[in-house]
Design a protein around this motif. Structure first.
Motif, PDB file in Angstrom:
ATOM      1  N   UNK A  44     -10.013   1.262 -11.023  1.00 51.67           N
ATOM      2  CA  UNK A  44      -8.892   1.004 -10.116  1.00 51.67           C
ATOM      3  C   UNK A  44      -7.705   1.933 -10.352  1.00 51.67           C
ATOM      4  N   UNK A  72      -5.310  -1.932 -12.441  1.00 52.43           N
ATOM      5  CA  UNK A  72      -5.199  -3.298 -11.929  1.00 52.43           C
ATOM      6  C   UNK A  72      -6.570  -3.963 -11.862  1.00 52.43           C
ATOM      7  N   UNK A 104      -8.189  -5.902  -9.488  1.00 51.85           N
ATOM      8  CA  UNK A 104      -9.035  -5.510  -8.365  1.00 51.85           C
ATOM      9  C   UNK A 104      -8.811  -4.047  -8.033  1.00 51.85           C
ATOM     10  N   UNK A 105      -9.832  -3.430  -7.468  1.00 51.06           N
ATOM     11  CA  UNK A 105      -9.608  -2.130  -6.851  1.00 51.06           C
ATOM     12  C   UNK A 105      -9.076  -2.496  -5.470  1.00 51.06           C
ATOM     13  N   UNK A 106      -7.885  -2.076  -5.172  1.00 50.92           N
ATOM     14  CA  UNK A 106      -7.268  -2.588  -3.949  1.00 50.92           C
ATOM     15  C   UNK A 106      -7.858  -2.017  -2.681  1.00 50.92           C
ATOM     16  N   UNK A 107      -8.868  -1.172  -2.812  1.00 50.92           N
ATOM     17  CA  UNK A 107      -9.565  -0.778  -1.597  1.00 50.92           C
ATOM     18  C   UNK A 107     -10.900  -1.508  -1.505  1.00 50.92           C
ATOM     19  N   UNK A 119     -12.367  -5.255  -1.154  1.00 45.71           N
ATOM     20  CA  UNK A 119     -12.228  -6.693  -0.983  1.00 45.71           C
ATOM     21  C   UNK A 119     -13.514  -7.334  -0.480  1.00 45.71           C
ATOM     22  N   UNK A 159      -7.816   3.703   4.466  1.00 51.08           N
ATOM     23  CA  UNK A 159      -8.265   4.415   3.262  1.00 51.08           C
ATOM     24  C   UNK A 159      -8.176   5.934   3.356  1.00 51.08           C
ATOM     25  N   UNK A 193      -4.200   0.771   3.128  1.00 56.97           N
ATOM     26  CA  UNK A 193      -4.588   1.437   1.871  1.00 56.97           C
ATOM     27  C   UNK A 193      -4.620   2.964   2.016  1.00 56.97           C
ATOM     28  N   UNK A 200      -4.342   5.740  -1.784  1.00 53.30           N
ATOM     29  CA  UNK A 200      -4.647   4.990  -3.006  1.00 53.30           C
ATOM     30  C   UNK A 200      -4.907   5.978  -4.154  1.00 53.30           C
ATOM     31  N   UNK A 243      -0.581  -2.111   2.013  1.00 56.05           N
ATOM     32  CA  UNK A 243      -0.976  -1.442   0.756  1.00 56.05           C
ATOM     33  C   UNK A 243      -0.997   0.076   0.884  1.00 56.05           C
ATOM     34  N   UNK A 285      -0.450   2.745  -2.793  1.00 55.50           N
ATOM     35  CA  UNK A 285      -0.588   1.993  -4.032  1.00 55.50           C
ATOM     36  C   UNK A 285      -1.252   2.833  -5.105  1.00 55.50           C
ATOM     37  N   UNK A 286      -0.718   2.628  -6.288  1.00 57.75           N
ATOM     38  CA  UNK A 286      -1.164   3.374  -7.465  1.00 57.75           C
ATOM     39  C   UNK A 286      -1.100   4.882  -7.255  1.00 57.75           C
ATOM     40  N   UNK A 327       2.034  -0.972  -7.536  1.00 60.42           N
ATOM     41  CA  UNK A 327       1.580  -0.272  -8.763  1.00 60.42           C
ATOM     42  C   UNK A 327       1.929   1.208  -8.771  1.00 60.42           C
TER      43      UNK A 327
END
Ligand code: SF4
Ligand code: SF4
Lengths: 502, 245
Positions: free
Chosen positions: A224, A280, A282-285, A287, B78, B97, B100, B116, B119-120, B144
């Motif tokens: 993640x 983190x 979860x991997x936020x991509x 779900x 994504x 997302x 990412x 999102x 993020x990160x 994050x």
């Protein structure tokens, strides 16, 4: 600072008669238990973790590390660690951390399984004189194959096989990142992987340039935090692994604190020095299985269709989850069991979440067979493989190969003291302190780890010979060759093995 | 210029065609009739230009390192997952997302973005990624976040309107977010400090917006007239005191 009321776990003692005041213990202890008091060595035993570095390096054998006999009053309910942890938590307000796999006395099913052997009616095979195949290929296998013949009737395979990782023996090294372990420890793994025709795994910490010569024996990991991940990295190894979870801490992420991120670690992870490296949970991509499929295929597209592994912690519903992962297109599924190791995990998670690997492998193998997709992915069993016997039993339960983490570290000096999260490992394994990591000579310990793999390979050949089969392929998922001892009916049913005597 | 007609072409073949064209030395590739094909530009490491006519599918430019991609329409989810360098210009909206784990490069989106985003996102030495959206953003903007720059412009929003959703910058431990509008501290993660911009910030914003406005033919001075809020992490170690050693 008040004095901690948590009892010390160990008493480090020095025999004053034997001690020649060479101060070697002071140098060797990563936890600063010893200091020089002018005329003698002083001991702060509260800090001792029983890693036994000093014991081995004292030239006069003057050191003894005793368990602290002063215990709280005997109490079958309130154990030592319950009371000690409450006191530590009351003093700090923090979650107690731990390293290594759970040390609690949950039933270890490997110790309740026995392998078959041949007698009289079915001959055993002597592996010293006859060929015994341990080679294992990880990756998708076709459900059926087609053969074609050329004009001379010479047959060849018509079916196009998916990409495979070739292992000379069915052992691989578990993912351990540079950061969680030292670069020298990673080099030990790389050296032994190359020596034995197997693979190591970078974990989520990027690929240090010193490992470039070993990339034919490396799986790179994507998790993640995406640390150190770029196209070169993805294409460097023989496969890419997506890390979803870890057996020692299912459902929670990784957290490498800033003070453990010196320059080299930061460079390899491609982050600034001293900032926390948060992976983190979860991997936020991801779900859903569909999202996982999307990442699997993104990685395949980015790597020209290398095999993709998905690593998960074994949790209650593992069989259904793995079915989804296989359908999402994974070529390999890495199952990390409840007793799997860690560099750092909260005690409360490590000791109370997930399920042991034995149940998980059996349940997953069953489920994939029922669904007719067992050939679609290889299964790695990890998290609690302590011996070749465990490995053979895991393979008989359905694994294609086993992952070794703690086992590999033990060859480097680790005594499973469980304090990896402090970064002070006296053996230089789970530390980034240069004076400690310099102790771990990659070649010397690479040889030792190599020896271990060779020894286990011989053992596995002996086991197979005794079973009367000449390849590890024939043991795979062969539960008929296992019997359970002292197990209840339901457990036997889940494992798909008969009780001894049947 | 090299044209590929993507009508009805499955993503795997399409991406093979694109890679083959790049191999053959094409520097300017135009993809016609794109309709949701995944992974366009994914893992490509050459400094080439790709123009996309139509709406590309998910994971556009994942792990990308170098190319410039112009999307003449909206884009999906994504985008620029773990992108290392390059540029993406989207002449419309983009989905969830985005960026990412993005480590470098630039992403310019004319309109709004989904949940999102950023993020990160991280930074490494000279690599400092930037995402600029001309519209509004959903929840978890900059979650994050560990490095880089996120800018939210709200070009179609009224002065004083909030531009981002809840959980803004939750777990943020690096980088900076600039928002051209109001920020409700209660909607931010507790790791985030909200403050006014200073001169250095405005210089940086101007520099980034000049590039952005050039891509979309917008008037930068007009956009700069409205004040920005700046969000940065209050600690590089948000979870420092969590454990008992
Ligand atoms: S080296 Fe290990 S065993 Fe020896 S005193 Fe230090 S912590 Fe204890
Ligand atoms: S790696 Fe080091 S700190 Fe961790 S358990 Fe082994 S000896 Fe202890």
């Amino acid at each position: 600072m008040f004095k901690s009321l948590a009892l010390p776990e160990y008493l480090a003692t020095i025999d004053k008669e034997k001690c020649i005041r060479c101060k070697r213990c002071i140098q060797n202890c990563g936890w600063s238990v010893y200091s020089w008091g002018g005329d003698r060595v002083q001991i702060d035993t509260q800090k001792c973790v029983k890693c036994l570095r000093c014991y081995h390096y004292c030239p006069e054998e003057a050191i003894d590390i005793l368990n602290n006999e002063t215990r709280y009053k005997d109490n079958a309910n309130w154990g030592f660690s319950h009371i000690r942890n409450i006191k530590r938590q009351a003093e700090t307000g923090g979650m107690p951390l731990t390293g290594m796999g759970s040390d609690l006395p949950y039933t270890i099913l490997f110790d309740h399984l026995l392998l078959d052997a041949c007698q009289v009616t079915n001959p055993s095979i002597d592996p010293l004189r006859e060929p015994m195949e341990l080679r294992t290929y990880l990756g998708k296998k076709p459900a059926k194959i087609a053969i074609e013949r050329d004009k001379n009737e010479k047959p060849s395979l018509k079916t196009k096989l998916g990409p495979q990782i070739k292992l000379d023996v069915p052992f691989i090294f578990s993912p351990m990142s540079f950061g969680s372990i030292s670069l020298n420890a990673q080099k030990v793994l790389a050296y032994a992987a190359k020596e034995n025709g197997i693979v190591m795994n970078t974990g989520e910490g990027g690929l240090h340039e010193d490992l470039f010569p070993y990339t034919d024996n490396i799986i790179v990991q994507v998790a993640s935090g995406r640390f150190g991940v770029n196209p070169q990295y993805l294409n460097a190894g023989v496969a890419v692994e997506i890390k979803i979870g870890q057996g020692a801490k299912p459902g929670i992420g990784g957290h490498l604190p800033g003070e453990k991120i010196p320059l080299q670690v930061a460079k390899t992870r491609m982050i600034p020095v001293g900032s926390d490296a948060l992976s983190p949970a979860p991997q936020h991509d991801i779900y859903s299985i569909e999202d996982l499929r999307q990442l699997i295929y993104a990685l395949k597209e980015a790597t020209g269709y290398k095999p993709i592994s998905v690593k998960i912690a074994t949790v209650h519903n593992v069989a259904a989850i793995v079915s989804g992962i296989v359908r999402a297109g994974a070529d390999i599924v890495y199952l990390d069991g409840f007793r799997g190791g860690t560099g750092a995990a909260p005690n409360v998670i490590r000791d109370h979440m997930g399920i042991p690997i034995e149940y998980a492998v059996a349940a997953v193998d069953d489920r994939l067979r029922q669904e007719g997709i067992r050939n679609e992915a290889s299964i790695i069993a990890a998290g609690g493989i302590r011996s070749c016997a465990d490995a053979a039993k895991a393979i008989a339960l359905g694994a294609d190969a086993v992952g070794l983490g703690t086992t590999a570290l033990i060859t480097m000096g680790c005594t499973t003291c469980g304090k990896c999260y402090t970064g002070n490992c006296s053996w230089g394994i789970t530390s980034q302190r240069p004076e400690l990591t310099a102790r771990l000579d990659p070649e010397v310990f690479g040889e030792r780890l190599s020896n271990l793999i060779k020894a286990w390979s011989h053992e596995l050949q002996e086991i197979l010979g005794a079973l009367g089969v000449n390849s590890v392929e024939s043991l795979r998922g062969s539960r008929e060759r296992l019997r359970g001892i002292g197990l209840d009916e339901q457990t036997l049913d889940i494992l798909g093995v008969k009780p001894v005597g049947r | 210029m090299f044209e590929i007609d993507a009508k009805g072409v499955y993503y795997r073949e399409l991406n093979e065609d694109i890679r083959a064209a790049i191999e053959a030395g094409e520097k300017d590739i135009v993809l016609k009739n794109i309709n949701g094909q995944y992974y366009i530009g994914t893992g490509i490491t050459k400094k080439i230009n790709i123009t996309i006519e139509g709406v590309p599918g998910n994971d556009l430019a994942a792990f990308m390192d170098g190319p410039t991609i112009n999307v003449m329409d909206n884009a999906q989810d994504n985008i620029s997952n773990t992108m290392n360098s390059g540029k993406i210009i989207i002449h419309g909206h983009a989905g969830d997302v985005l960026g990412y784990g993005m480590r470098g490069g630039t992403m310019h989106i004319l309109k709004g973005v989904g949940y999102r985003v950023g993020i990160h996102m991280k930074a490494h030495k000279k690599q400092i990624p930037t995402i600029i959206s001309g519209g509004t953003a959903g929840n978890f903007f900059g979650e994050y976040m560990a490095g880089g720059t996120l800018i939210l412009l709200g070009l179609d929003s009224k002065e004083g309107e909030e531009l981002a959703g809840d959980y803004l910058g939750t777990g943020m431990h690096g980088g900076v977010i600039y928002i051209r509008g109001e920020v409700d501290k209660d909607k931010c993660g507790k790791e985030v400090g909200v403050m006014d911009t200073d001169e250095d910030d405005m210089k940086l914003i101007k520099e980034k917006l000049d590039d952005y406005c050039a891509d979309f033919d917008l008037d930068c001075n007009e956009i700069m007239k409205r004040p920005f809020k700046k969000l940065i992490p209050v600690s590089a170690r948000p979870y420092g005191n969590l454990y008992a050693y």
